[in-house]
Scaffold this motif. Structure first.
Motif, PDB file in Angstrom:
ATOM      1  N   SER A  15      -8.713   6.000   2.236  1.00 57.86           N
ATOM      2  CA  SER A  15      -7.423   5.414   2.627  1.00 57.86           C
ATOM      3  C   SER A  15      -7.156   4.140   1.840  1.00 57.86           C
ATOM      4  O   SER A  15      -8.088   3.450   1.406  1.00 57.86           O
ATOM      5  CB  SER A  15      -7.414   5.101   4.129  1.00 57.86           C
ATOM      6  OG  SER A  15      -8.429   4.161   4.438  1.00 57.86           O
ATOM      7  N   THR A  52      -6.239   0.354   1.653  1.00 59.98           N
ATOM      8  CA  THR A  52      -6.549  -0.714   2.602  1.00 59.98           C
ATOM      9  C   THR A  52      -5.637  -1.923   2.441  1.00 59.98           C
ATOM     10  O   THR A  52      -5.053  -2.415   3.419  1.00 59.98           O
ATOM     11  CB  THR A  52      -8.018  -1.149   2.445  1.00 59.98           C
ATOM     12  OG1 THR A  52      -8.861  -0.019   2.638  1.00 59.98           O
ATOM     13  CG2 THR A  52      -8.378  -2.214   3.459  1.00 59.98           C
ATOM     14  N   THR A  68       0.834  -1.209   0.000  1.00 57.16           N
ATOM     15  CA  THR A  68       0.000   0.000   0.000  1.00 57.16           C
ATOM     16  C   THR A  68       0.866   1.255   0.000  1.00 57.16           C
ATOM     17  O   THR A  68       0.432   2.313  -0.461  1.00 57.16           O
ATOM     18  CB  THR A  68      -0.930   0.010   1.228  1.00 57.16           C
ATOM     19  OG1 THR A  68      -0.134  -0.103   2.416  1.00 57.16           O
ATOM     20  CG2 THR A  68      -1.922  -1.146   1.170  1.00 57.16           C
ATOM     21  N   GLY A 114     -14.085   6.424   2.526  1.00 57.22           N
ATOM     22  CA  GLY A 114     -14.276   7.507   3.481  1.00 57.22           C
ATOM     23  C   GLY A 114     -15.722   7.957   3.587  1.00 57.22           C
ATOM     24  O   GLY A 114     -16.660   7.171   3.457  1.00 57.22           O
TER      25      GLY A 114
END
Length: 244
Positions: free
Chosen positions: A44, A46, A31, A65
């Motif tokens: 974000s 994951t 990530t 979000g």
């Protein structure tokens, strides 16, 4: 980098998947290899599928979000990504597909009927949408809230995502059986009689003649006196007649 799940550009999902494809098998994809270019609060990165081994594709999952906005995935940190020969990836990538996140539910409003009252129709209603991506309103989706025996036929027209026009035509209603019909010559209400003529107000009587003012008495007319003949007078008249 392309949209994988869902494939549609607009979504309200809590998470989305990007498919990242390299030109050969690589490892070391995490990530941390990516950045987000979001306009959505709280988005974000994951996870990366297959433990970071892309053969040559892998899936990157992103939490969407809260609120509305866009999400785009960018490959910026390539230091840990290597091919099967241990050669590192050179260059970055930031021209992939993006998602539009729309978590605000659309609203709908129904305008006032035009005209507001009728016994024949047609009657039209304007339906207004806000924040809708698609509108699929059809005739069968509209239900008439009817009272009594009134009924009508519904037709929906219009296009786009902003408005629709609902037209109710063929309006009919039935009188219940044995219902009284309106009279063309209604009787007057009880106790009220139509005038037969002009009558003077109560307490005022029309004059029957001319009366003198109060305190003035009209002059008296003298009656002729009656004459009386005595027996002597009658005899004298007969004597005069005999003499003549």
């Amino acid at each position: 980098m392309t949209r994988n799940n869902p494939t549609s550009a607009t979504t309200n999902a809590g998470s989305v998947d990007f498919q990242v494809t390299f030109d050969q098998n690589v490892t070391g994809v995490t990530t941390g290899s990516f950045n987000l270019s979001p306009t959505v609060t709280g988005a974000s990165l994951t996870s990366v599928s297959d433990g970071g081994s892309c053969s040559p594709s892998c899936t990157v999952t992103v939490g969407t979000g809260t609120g509305d906005g866009t999400l785009e995935l960018e490959l910026n940190n390539v230091g840990s990504i290597q091919d099967s020969y241990g050669m590192g990836l050179s260059g970055t990538f930031s021209s992939g597909e993006q998602y539009t996140i729309d978590k605000t539910a659309p609203t709908v409003g129904i305008g006032s009927p035009s005209p507001s009252s009728t016994n024949t129709g047609p009657v039209t209603y304007t339906i207004t949408y806000t924040g809708a991506d698609t509108v699929t309103l059809a005739d069968g989706d509209v239900t008439l809230n009817k009272t009594g025996t009134a009924d009508g036929t519904v037709a929906v027209s219009g296009s786009g995502t902003a408005t629709r026009t609902v037209t109710v035509s063929g309006i009919i209603f039935f009188l219940p059986p044995h219902s009284p019909q309106p009279s063309h010559n209604p009787r007057p209400q009880s106790g009220i009689r139509p005038p037969l003529g002009i009558r003077p107000p109560l307490g005022i009587r029309p004059p029957l003649g001319i009366r003198p003012p109060l305190g003035i008495r009209p002059p008296r007319f003298l009656k002729p006196r009656r004459s009386f003949l005595t027996l002597t007078d009658i005899c004298r008249k007969w004597v005069k007649r005999l003499e003549t």
